[in-house]
Motif scaffolding. Structure first.
Motif, short mmCIF file in Angstrom:
data_model
loop_
_atom_site.label_atom_id
_atom_site.label_comp_id
_atom_site.label_asym_id
_atom_site.label_seq_id
_atom_site.Cartn_x
_atom_site.Cartn_y
_atom_site.Cartn_z
N PHE A 10 1.12 -1.37 -0.30
CA PHE A 10 -0.03 -0.18 -0.08
C PHE A 10 0.85 0.64 0.04
CE2 PHE A 10 0.72 -0.17 4.60
CZ PHE A 10 1.12 1.24 5.22
N PHE A 11 0.34 1.97 -0.25
CA PHE A 11 1.13 3.47 -0.40
C PHE A 11 0.31 4.65 -0.77
CE2 PHE A 11 1.97 6.26 -4.18
CZ PHE A 11 3.73 6.82 -3.38
N ALA A 12 0.28 5.37 0.71
CA ALA A 12 -0.40 6.93 0.51
C ALA A 12 0.09 8.58 0.89
CB ALA A 12 -1.55 6.70 1.30
N VAL A 13 0.00 9.13 0.37
CA VAL A 13 0.10 10.91 0.20
C VAL A 13 -0.51 11.53 0.96
CG1 VAL A 13 1.66 12.22 -1.02
CG2 VAL A 13 2.25 9.71 -1.51
N SER A 14 -0.51 11.99 2.20
CA SER A 14 -1.49 13.14 2.23
C SER A 14 -1.46 14.29 1.98
CB SER A 14 -0.71 13.40 3.91
OG SER A 14 0.48 14.48 3.94
N HIS A 15 -0.49 15.03 1.03
CA HIS A 15 -1.27 15.89 0.43
C HIS A 15 -0.17 15.63 -1.31
CE1 HIS A 15 -1.88 17.27 4.25
NE2 HIS A 15 -2.08 18.13 3.93
N LYS A 16 -0.97 15.91 -2.54
CA LYS A 16 -0.56 16.74 -3.56
C LYS A 16 -0.27 17.52 -3.63
CE LYS A 16 -1.52 12.17 -4.96
NZ LYS A 16 -1.15 11.14 -4.81
N TYR A 63 8.39 12.04 -7.68
CA TYR A 63 8.45 11.27 -6.38
C TYR A 63 8.93 9.84 -6.65
CZ TYR A 63 9.56 15.83 -3.55
OH TYR A 63 9.84 15.94 -2.74
N THR A 64 9.99 8.87 -6.56
CA THR A 64 9.01 7.62 -7.13
C THR A 64 9.86 6.52 -5.44
OG1 THR A 64 9.90 8.03 -9.50
CG2 THR A 64 10.44 5.48 -8.08
N LEU A 65 8.80 6.03 -5.02
CA LEU A 65 9.25 4.95 -3.83
C LEU A 65 9.50 3.39 -4.14
CD1 LEU A 65 8.29 4.50 -0.79
CD2 LEU A 65 6.50 3.55 -1.33
N VAL A 66 10.68 3.25 -4.16
CA VAL A 66 11.07 2.13 -4.80
C VAL A 66 11.77 1.19 -4.00
CG1 VAL A 66 12.83 1.20 -6.30
CG2 VAL A 66 12.47 3.40 -6.70
N ALA A 67 10.68 -0.39 -3.56
CA ALA A 67 11.17 -1.17 -3.09
C ALA A 67 12.16 -2.59 -3.68
CB ALA A 67 9.84 -1.84 -2.81
N ARG A 68 13.26 -2.52 -3.38
CA ARG A 68 13.73 -3.81 -4.12
C ARG A 68 14.30 -5.17 -3.76
NH1 ARG A 68 16.42 -0.93 -7.35
NH2 ARG A 68 17.23 0.97 -6.85
N GLY A 69 14.21 -5.82 -3.95
CA GLY A 69 14.29 -7.32 -3.49
C GLY A 69 16.10 -7.68 -3.98
N THR A 70 16.54 -8.96 -4.22
CA THR A 70 17.38 -9.95 -4.51
C THR A 70 17.41 -9.42 -5.68
OG1 THR A 70 15.53 -11.72 -4.13
CG2 THR A 70 17.76 -11.44 -2.12
N ARG A 76 8.01 -0.58 -8.01
CA ARG A 76 7.72 1.20 -8.13
C ARG A 76 6.07 1.56 -7.92
NH1 ARG A 76 12.72 3.59 -9.87
NH2 ARG A 76 14.26 1.17 -10.62
N GLU A 77 6.26 2.89 -7.04
CA GLU A 77 5.05 3.80 -7.35
C GLU A 77 5.52 5.23 -7.48
OE1 GLU A 77 1.91 3.13 -7.29
OE2 GLU A 77 1.99 1.24 -6.84
N LYS A 78 4.50 5.85 -8.30
CA LYS A 78 5.27 7.39 -8.36
C LYS A 78 4.10 8.25 -8.29
CE LYS A 78 8.25 6.06 -12.59
NZ LYS A 78 9.06 6.66 -13.84
N PHE A 79 4.90 9.43 -7.54
CA PHE A 79 4.14 10.84 -7.36
C PHE A 79 4.66 11.82 -7.64
CE2 PHE A 79 6.21 9.47 -3.25
CZ PHE A 79 6.06 10.68 -2.50
#
Length: 84
Positions: A10-16, A63-70, A76-79
């Motif tokens: 999940f991914f949420a941003v309080s204000h755009k 911005y980009t939120l990046v989750a990196r695994g093995t 990625r989620e962009k906002f």
């Protein structure tokens, strides 16, 4: 056996859009991630199921939120946050 793919649950941003000096809170949760990063600022965030981070953008930016695994696998989620 193939490694589990990292995923942003999940991914949420309080204000755009904010006034200069105001805070934005980003909340997220990830699974099967070894690391989480907020790009382009390079902040390292906790790779956990529930977390929030507060930041103060100085100008409008993507911005980009990046989750990196093995094996370099990512999710990625962009906002965008607009600053007036």
């Amino acid at each position: 056996m193939k490694p589990a793919l990292p995923s942003i649950l999940f991914f949420a941003v309080s204000h755009k859009e904010i006034q200069r000096g105001d805070a934005v809170t980003l909340c997220y949760g990830v699974a099967h991630a070894d690391s989480v990063e907020l790009q382009p600022v390079g902040w390292k965030l906790a790779p956990i199921a529930r977390n929030c981070a507060r930041f103060y953008p100085k100008s409008t930016r993507d911005y980009t939120l990046v989750a990196r695994g093995t094996e370099g696998l990512t999710d990625r989620e962009k906002f965008t946050v607009g600053v007036r």
